[in-house]
Design an enzyme around this catalytic site. Structure first.
Site, PDB file in Angstrom:
ATOM      1  N   LYS A  89       9.519  39.690 -49.361  1.00 19.22           N
ATOM      2  CA  LYS A  89       8.928  38.421 -49.821  1.00 19.22           C
ATOM      3  C   LYS A  89       8.835  38.327 -51.339  1.00 19.22           C
ATOM      4  O   LYS A  89       8.911  37.241 -51.906  1.00 19.22           O
ATOM      5  CB  LYS A  89       7.534  38.246 -49.216  1.00 19.22           C
ATOM      6  CG  LYS A  89       7.531  38.081 -47.700  1.00 19.22           C
ATOM      7  CD  LYS A  89       8.075  36.743 -47.279  1.00 19.22           C
ATOM      8  CE  LYS A  89       7.956  36.517 -45.784  1.00 19.22           C
ATOM      9  NZ  LYS A  89       8.602  35.249 -45.375  1.00 19.22           N
ATOM     10  N   GLU A 111       1.427  29.330 -48.142  1.00 20.90           N
ATOM     11  CA  GLU A 111       0.915  29.561 -46.797  1.00 20.90           C
ATOM     12  C   GLU A 111       1.402  30.941 -46.372  1.00 20.90           C
ATOM     13  O   GLU A 111       2.414  31.428 -46.885  1.00 20.90           O
ATOM     14  CB  GLU A 111       1.413  28.489 -45.843  1.00 20.90           C
ATOM     15  CG  GLU A 111       2.775  28.752 -45.218  1.00 20.90           C
ATOM     16  CD  GLU A 111       3.916  28.834 -46.213  1.00 20.90           C
ATOM     17  OE1 GLU A 111       4.772  29.728 -46.052  1.00 20.90           O
ATOM     18  OE2 GLU A 111       3.961  28.048 -47.176  1.00 20.90           O
ATOM     19  N   SER A 378      12.785  44.789 -43.343  1.00 24.27           N
ATOM     20  CA  SER A 378      12.271  43.776 -44.261  1.00 24.27           C
ATOM     21  C   SER A 378      10.904  44.091 -44.841  1.00 24.27           C
ATOM     22  O   SER A 378      10.546  43.599 -45.902  1.00 24.27           O
ATOM     23  CB  SER A 378      12.219  42.426 -43.539  1.00 24.27           C
ATOM     24  OG  SER A 378      11.437  42.545 -42.363  1.00 24.27           O
TER      25      SER A 378
END
Lengths: 396, 268
Positions: A89, A111, A378
């Protein structure tokens, strides 16, 4: 023709379905992003932070013991879990924060579902001295208390969302309401390849670094491209990031793995591409889990990060063109893969990534030993250990 | 769209030199029988046009009052087909122009042409879709035009001159001018420079202009009346329905509609 087109469509998916109040902001964002995209100094600055702050490139690690366990293909792990803040991210949040700064914005909203995007946004906001508010469903806040605490330590305001399912879908609704209200001063930092144009293309571009590195690393280490790349798909940003630089390489099979939750036929899953149909949610046309009337269904997954009834529009396009195969893995299979990686490699994966791992393990056993599978790991699993402990009856 | 009730009602208001009142309720909150009754109550109390909201699970343009009403209606199992059927029933008893308001996905799933045909067939006159900007509305507009349903555009204080000019050819019925940057809901004050905003809109679009979002009662209604041809009152009415609980919301709704109506008549 390069996709998306100028209206933000990947084939018939994408576009901009938002209140009129936001349309000028999306036009402004698109122009700012196009301008930044053409500016080499923007990418140089991003690269500086990705190398010196995030810790890129992330390793491509040959998981020898896991591969031996599977008695088949060689499995390589793209270690996005080793990035600063512990997931892919951060690649996107640094990119978008640099853009927000160029646009003169001082306030960032986001969010988050599992909290990884919220933590990455709070981190990037702290790094550049910006005010930050993160919307999170109360159900997710309970599941991911550690990440809530991390965001607060980093100076962000975490706003609990009590509406609807109290998960990512409703957090996204609430973030859009905030943006509609404060659009003049606020930058909305979307964490996946979802939302209205230009977010899907922009987030993809910021996550492409995963695939670009993987391509170079796998060639350096093995002398060729992989046979299969596997990545989990919630909104789909880590998958799009690793897939995109390989789309033209027809010999590389691309597999996206959705959350089958309790099972695809139980109604308790988050397998949007496997069980949804085209519709409009959160600003774009894409596959959506919904009822006959177009009301959005609640998604279910043991992984808060995959628990989303929509998916990025480019994934819908890649499904329809057949370039990417989308499968689904149950909570139980993901939990097994989670434990397997812990015990064979000493790596605790995020539950999201455990879905991709479970699929890779299934496939590896049916492939020859010279075959190569790359799994996008990830994120790391620290945030999920309590969830796993509960699922395993406290023996995790 | 000459024969459309919306156009006729605005013409009549203009001839009388009066401002129009548009009221909103969420269909199925608490049930469709009450919805039908409230539409007639509001029309009798002075509403010039009535908006019926089709609830959606993810209403991003709405504030908490309408969001909760939508959730209540959906929890009661209300369906799009039943709402359209209810409107057909309402049409038997009143000539008030009826407008459906909903998000794009319910319309898209119903089928764009089917929706336009069935809505028009039920005597509905207009449609408002807050998450459908004009760039994406072309296909639906083809069907709504064909069946004589007015696809009413929303404009916001952030809408640029360029956008106003571009959307003008696709505007039907009237222009719904969002008074604030924000979601639906009653507010104490509206800070937007309405005079300037409405001048910009009228420069580009030659249709009646209604102002909505934030009009809580007679005081705000009187304040915005000079700038518009009509105003929309939604959350304040929906809130009365919520407060009535299991009781009858009609008397309170009728009283509010009458109060607002008399406040704006004084401005005429």
């Amino acid at each position: 023709m390069p996709l998306p087109d100028e209206r933000g469509y990947f084939g018939s998916f994408g576009g901009r379905y938002v209140p009129e109040t936001l349309m000028p902001a999306l036009e402004e964002l698109t122009a700012a992003y196009q301008e930044a995209h053409r500016d080499p100094s923007f990418w140089q600055e991003l690269e500086y932070y990705l190398q010196q702050y995030v810790g890129r490139p992330s390793p491509l690690y040959f998981a020898r013991r896991l591969s031996e366990h599977c008695r088949g293909a060689r499995i390589y792990l793209k270690r996005e879990d080793l990035n600063h803040t512990g997931a892919h991210k951060i690649n996107n949040t640094i990119g978008q924060i640099l853009l927000a700064r160029r646009m003169g914005k001082k306030r960032i909203i986001a969010e988050t579902g599992a909290g990884q995007h919220g933590v990455a946004t709070a981190t990037a906001a702290a790094l550049f001295g910006m005010e930050c508010a993160v919307y999170m469903g109360e159900e997710d806040m309970a599941r991911q208390a550690l990440n809530v605490f991390r965001m607060r330590i980093l100076g962000a305001t975490v706003v609990g969302v009590t509406a609807g399912s109290r998960t990512l879908k409703d957090a996204m609704n609430e973030a859009m309401r905030d943006w509609v209200t404060n659009v003049d001063t606020t930058y909305y930092l979307i964490g996946s390849v979802a939302g209205p144009h230009p977010y899907p293309v922009m987030v993809r571009d910021f996550q492409r670094v995963i695939g670009v590195e993987t391509r170079r690393q796998v060639q350096e280490q093995t002398g060729r491209l992989p046979d299969v790349i596997v990545a989990c798909v919630g909104g789909g940003s880590n998958a799009m990031g690793i897939f995109h630089p390989f789309l033209e390489d027809r010999e590389v099979k691309l597999v996206g793995v959705e959350a089958a939750g309790c099972g695809l036929d139980t109604g308790k899953h988050a397998a949007t591409l496997n069980r949804g149909r085209p519709g409009i949610l959160h600003g774009s046309k894409s596959y959506v889990l919904q009822d006959e009337d177009g009301q959005i269904n609640l998604a279910h997954s043991i992984s808060a990060g995959l628990d989303y009834p929509g998916v990025g529009p480019e994934h819908s396009y890649l499904k329809e063109t057949g370039r990417v195969v989308y499968t689904a893995v149950t909570d139980e299979e993901a939990l097994e893969a989670f434990q397997l990686l812990c015990r064979t490699e000493g790596i605790i994966p995020a539950l999201e990534s455990a879905h991709a791992l479970a699929q890779a393990v299934k496939m590896a056993g049916e492939m020859p030993q010279e075959a190569i599978i790359v799994v996008n790991l990830s994120g790391r699993g620290d945030k999920d250990v309590q969830t796993v402990a509960r699922a395993l009856g406290g023996e995790g | 769209m000459k024969g459309n009730r919306i156009t006729q009602r605005f013409s009549a208001l203009a001839q009388e030199g009066k401002k129009g009142l548009i009221t909103y309720i969420t269909a199925g909150d608490p049930d469709l029988d009450t919805t039908a009754r409230l539409v007639r109550t509001m029309a009798e109390a002075g509403a010039d046009l009535v908006e019926v909201g089709i609830p959606f699970s993810d209403p991003v343009a709405d504030g908490p009052v309408i969001q909760k009403a939508s959730a209540r209606a959906l929890a009661n199992g209300v369906r799009v087909r039943d709402i359209i059927r209810t409107c057909a029933g309402i049409r038997q008893n009143t000539g008030v122009p009826l407008i459906l308001m909903t998000y794009y996905n319910p319309v898209y799933q119903y089928g764009l042409e089917d929706f336009a045909r069935d809505a028009a067939g039920a005597g509905i006159d207009g449609l408002i879709v807050p998450d459908l900007p004009f760039e994406e509305s072309g296909e639906l507009l083809g069907h709504t035009d064909h069946y004589g349903l007015a696809l009413i555009p929303l404009v916001a204080p952030t809408t640029t001159e360029k956008r106003l000019a571009a959307m003008a050819p696709a505007a039907r019925g009237f222009v719904y001018c969002v008074s604030v940057t924000g979601v639906t809901g009653a507010r104490e004050e509206i800070h937007t420079d309405l005079a300037k905003f409405m001048r910009r809109v009228r420069r580009h679009i030659q249709l009646p202009c209604a102002i909505g979002f934030g009009i809580a009662g007679p005081v705000q209604a009187a304040a915005v009346a000079p700038y518009c041809d009509a105003m929309v009152v939604g959350s304040a009415i929906v809130d009365l329905v919520a407060r009535a609980g299991t009781g009858d919301p009609a008397p309170a709704v009728a009283a509010l509609v009458k109060d607002i109506k008399s406040a704006i008549e004084k401005c005429a």
